[in-house]
Each structure stands twice: as C-alpha cells, then as structure tokens.
Design a protein around this motif. Structure first.
Motif, PDB file in Angstrom:
ATOM      1  N   GLU A 113      26.216  42.979  89.973  1.00  0.00           N
ATOM      2  CA  GLU A 113      25.824  44.380  90.005  1.00  0.00           C
ATOM      3  C   GLU A 113      26.991  45.359  89.903  1.00  0.00           C
ATOM      4  OE1 GLU A 113      23.240  46.559  93.011  1.00  0.00           O
ATOM      5  OE2 GLU A 113      22.178  44.674  92.663  1.00  0.00           O
TER       6      GLU A 113
ATOM      7  N   GLY B  27      32.016  46.650  83.096  1.00  0.00           N
ATOM      8  CA  GLY B  27      32.245  46.419  81.677  1.00  0.00           C
ATOM      9  C   GLY B  27      33.672  46.636  81.232  1.00  0.00           C
TER      10      GLY B  27
ATOM     11  N   PRO C  21      26.858  35.413  84.861  1.00  0.00           N
ATOM     12  CA  PRO C  21      26.515  36.821  85.095  1.00  0.00           C
ATOM     13  C   PRO C  21      27.530  37.522  85.995  1.00  0.00           C
ATOM     14  CG  PRO C  21      24.584  35.420  85.323  1.00  0.00           C
ATOM     15  CD  PRO C  21      25.767  34.506  85.194  1.00  0.00           C
TER      16      PRO C  21
ATOM     17  N   TRP D 288      29.745  45.178  88.327  1.00  0.00           N
ATOM     18  CA  TRP D 288      30.533  45.052  87.097  1.00  0.00           C
ATOM     19  C   TRP D 288      30.461  46.333  86.289  1.00  0.00           C
ATOM     20  CZ3 TRP D 288      29.003  44.407  81.797  1.00  0.00           C
ATOM     21  CH2 TRP D 288      29.997  43.909  80.966  1.00  0.00           C
TER      22      TRP D 288
ATOM     23  N   CYS E 107      29.061  36.196  79.489  1.00  0.00           N
ATOM     24  CA  CYS E 107      28.382  36.929  80.563  1.00  0.00           C
ATOM     25  C   CYS E 107      26.989  36.370  80.840  1.00  0.00           C
ATOM     26  CB  CYS E 107      28.296  38.411  80.224  1.00  0.00           C
ATOM     27  SG  CYS E 107      29.882  39.273  80.330  1.00  0.00           S
ATOM     28  N   ARG E 108      26.329  35.884  79.814  1.00  0.00           N
ATOM     29  CA  ARG E 108      25.022  35.251  80.030  1.00  0.00           C
ATOM     30  C   ARG E 108      25.176  33.989  80.869  1.00  0.00           C
ATOM     31  NH1 ARG E 108      22.816  36.197  74.233  1.00  0.00           N
ATOM     32  NH2 ARG E 108      21.179  37.714  74.646  1.00  0.00           N
TER      33      ARG E 108
ATOM     34  N   TYR F  59      26.027  46.672  76.308  1.00  0.00           N
ATOM     35  CA  TYR F  59      26.917  45.680  76.908  1.00  0.00           C
ATOM     36  C   TYR F  59      27.295  46.090  78.325  1.00  0.00           C
ATOM     37  CZ  TYR F  59      31.335  43.172  77.678  1.00  0.00           C
ATOM     38  OH  TYR F  59      32.355  42.425  78.215  1.00  0.00           O
ATOM     39  N   ARG F  60      27.680  47.334  78.484  1.00  0.00           N
ATOM     40  CA  ARG F  60      28.108  47.826  79.804  1.00  0.00           C
ATOM     41  C   ARG F  60      26.942  47.923  80.785  1.00  0.00           C
ATOM     42  NH1 ARG F  60      32.077  51.990  76.773  1.00  0.00           N
ATOM     43  NH2 ARG F  60      33.791  50.516  76.475  1.00  0.00           N
TER      44      ARG F  60
ATOM     45  N   GLN G 106      24.693  45.633  80.850  1.00  0.00           N
ATOM     46  CA  GLN G 106      24.309  44.224  80.994  1.00  0.00           C
ATOM     47  C   GLN G 106      22.963  43.928  80.336  1.00  0.00           C
ATOM     48  OE1 GLN G 106      25.078  42.319  84.804  1.00  0.00           O
ATOM     49  NE2 GLN G 106      26.297  44.080  85.448  1.00  0.00           N
ATOM     50  N   GLU G 107      22.669  44.618  79.272  1.00  0.00           N
ATOM     51  CA  GLU G 107      21.456  44.375  78.494  1.00  0.00           C
ATOM     52  C   GLU G 107      21.842  43.472  77.317  1.00  0.00           C
ATOM     53  OE1 GLU G 107      19.252  47.974  77.698  1.00  0.00           O
ATOM     54  OE2 GLU G 107      19.752  48.760  79.681  1.00  0.00           O
ATOM     55  N   TRP G 108      22.080  42.211  77.668  1.00  0.00           N
ATOM     56  CA  TRP G 108      22.659  41.248  76.725  1.00  0.00           C
ATOM     57  C   TRP G 108      21.811  41.042  75.475  1.00  0.00           C
ATOM     58  CZ3 TRP G 108      26.758  41.949  79.102  1.00  0.00           C
ATOM     59  CH2 TRP G 108      26.957  41.699  80.456  1.00  0.00           C
TER      60      TRP G 108
ATOM     61  N   ILE H  25      29.466  38.400  75.374  1.00  0.00           N
ATOM     62  CA  ILE H  25      28.071  38.408  75.809  1.00  0.00           C
ATOM     63  C   ILE H  25      27.622  36.995  76.158  1.00  0.00           C
ATOM     64  CG2 ILE H  25      25.692  38.755  75.019  1.00  0.00           C
ATOM     65  CD1 ILE H  25      26.766  41.265  73.533  1.00  0.00           C
TER      66      ILE H  25
END
Length: 103
Positions: free
Chosen positions: A92, A96, A89, A94, A85-86, A50-51, A53-55, A82
């Motif tokens: 960069e 988390g 977005p 961010w 965030c999708r 999550y942190r 950004q690998e959703w 999530i």
C-alpha cells in the motif's frame, strides 16, 4: 514550452527523501508529429496506472505502445517492472519511485 519531453521515471537518490522526475527530450514542439504526441499521452497513462498499481491496465497500454514502437527499451523496461510487481506486490505505501541505494 518549446521542447516536448517524456517523463521516464521518478527517482530517489541515496540519502534523499524527495523523488525527482527525470525526462527525455523528444524534440522541438513544432517538429514533433501527432503520432508522437499520441504515444506520449498513452505513455502518461501508463505511468499513472503503474503508480496506482493498476497492472492490467498499464500492461494493456504498454502492449499497444510496444506494437507501435517495438524497439523502445523504455516500454520493455516497464513491462518487466510490472511483471516483477505482479509477482512481488509492493504494498500500500509504495509510491512508484525508483530508489537508488548507491551513488
């Protein structure tokens, strides 16, 4: 070391720069079963993904956890985060961290 904790989030309070991790106690280490330890490892992966950004990967792990613990509000909350965030977005820079704007 006698108590097992699950990290819930990292939060930044209004007027503060440094985030603070908040935890939930799960029980005494001697009493926490293997299934809970396994779920905790999966959860730690979810937070890392999550942190980063690998959703998609975070979502898969959350789905697996939710199947094991369908009533866990924490997993539902992060699935909603999530999805947000999708759709929006964060960019960069961010980190988390949940930032509170009010006290």
């Amino acid at each position: 070391k006698e108590v097992v904790f699950r990290e819930l989030d990292r939060v930044r309070m209004k007027g503060k720069d440094e985030p603070v991790a908040i935890y939930e106690p799960l029980g005494f280490a001697a009493d926490v079963d293997k299934a809970t330890h396994d779920a905790l490892k999966m959860w730690q992966q979810v937070l890392r993904l999550y942190r980063a950004q690998e959703w998609d990967q975070a979502d898969v792990q959350l789905y697996n956890l939710s199947r094991l613990y369908p009533d866990c509000y924490l997993y539902q909350l992060y699935a909603e985060r999530i999805a947000h965030c999708r759709a929006n977005p964060p960019g960069e820079g961010w980190d988390g961290v949940t930032t509170f704007e009010t006290k």
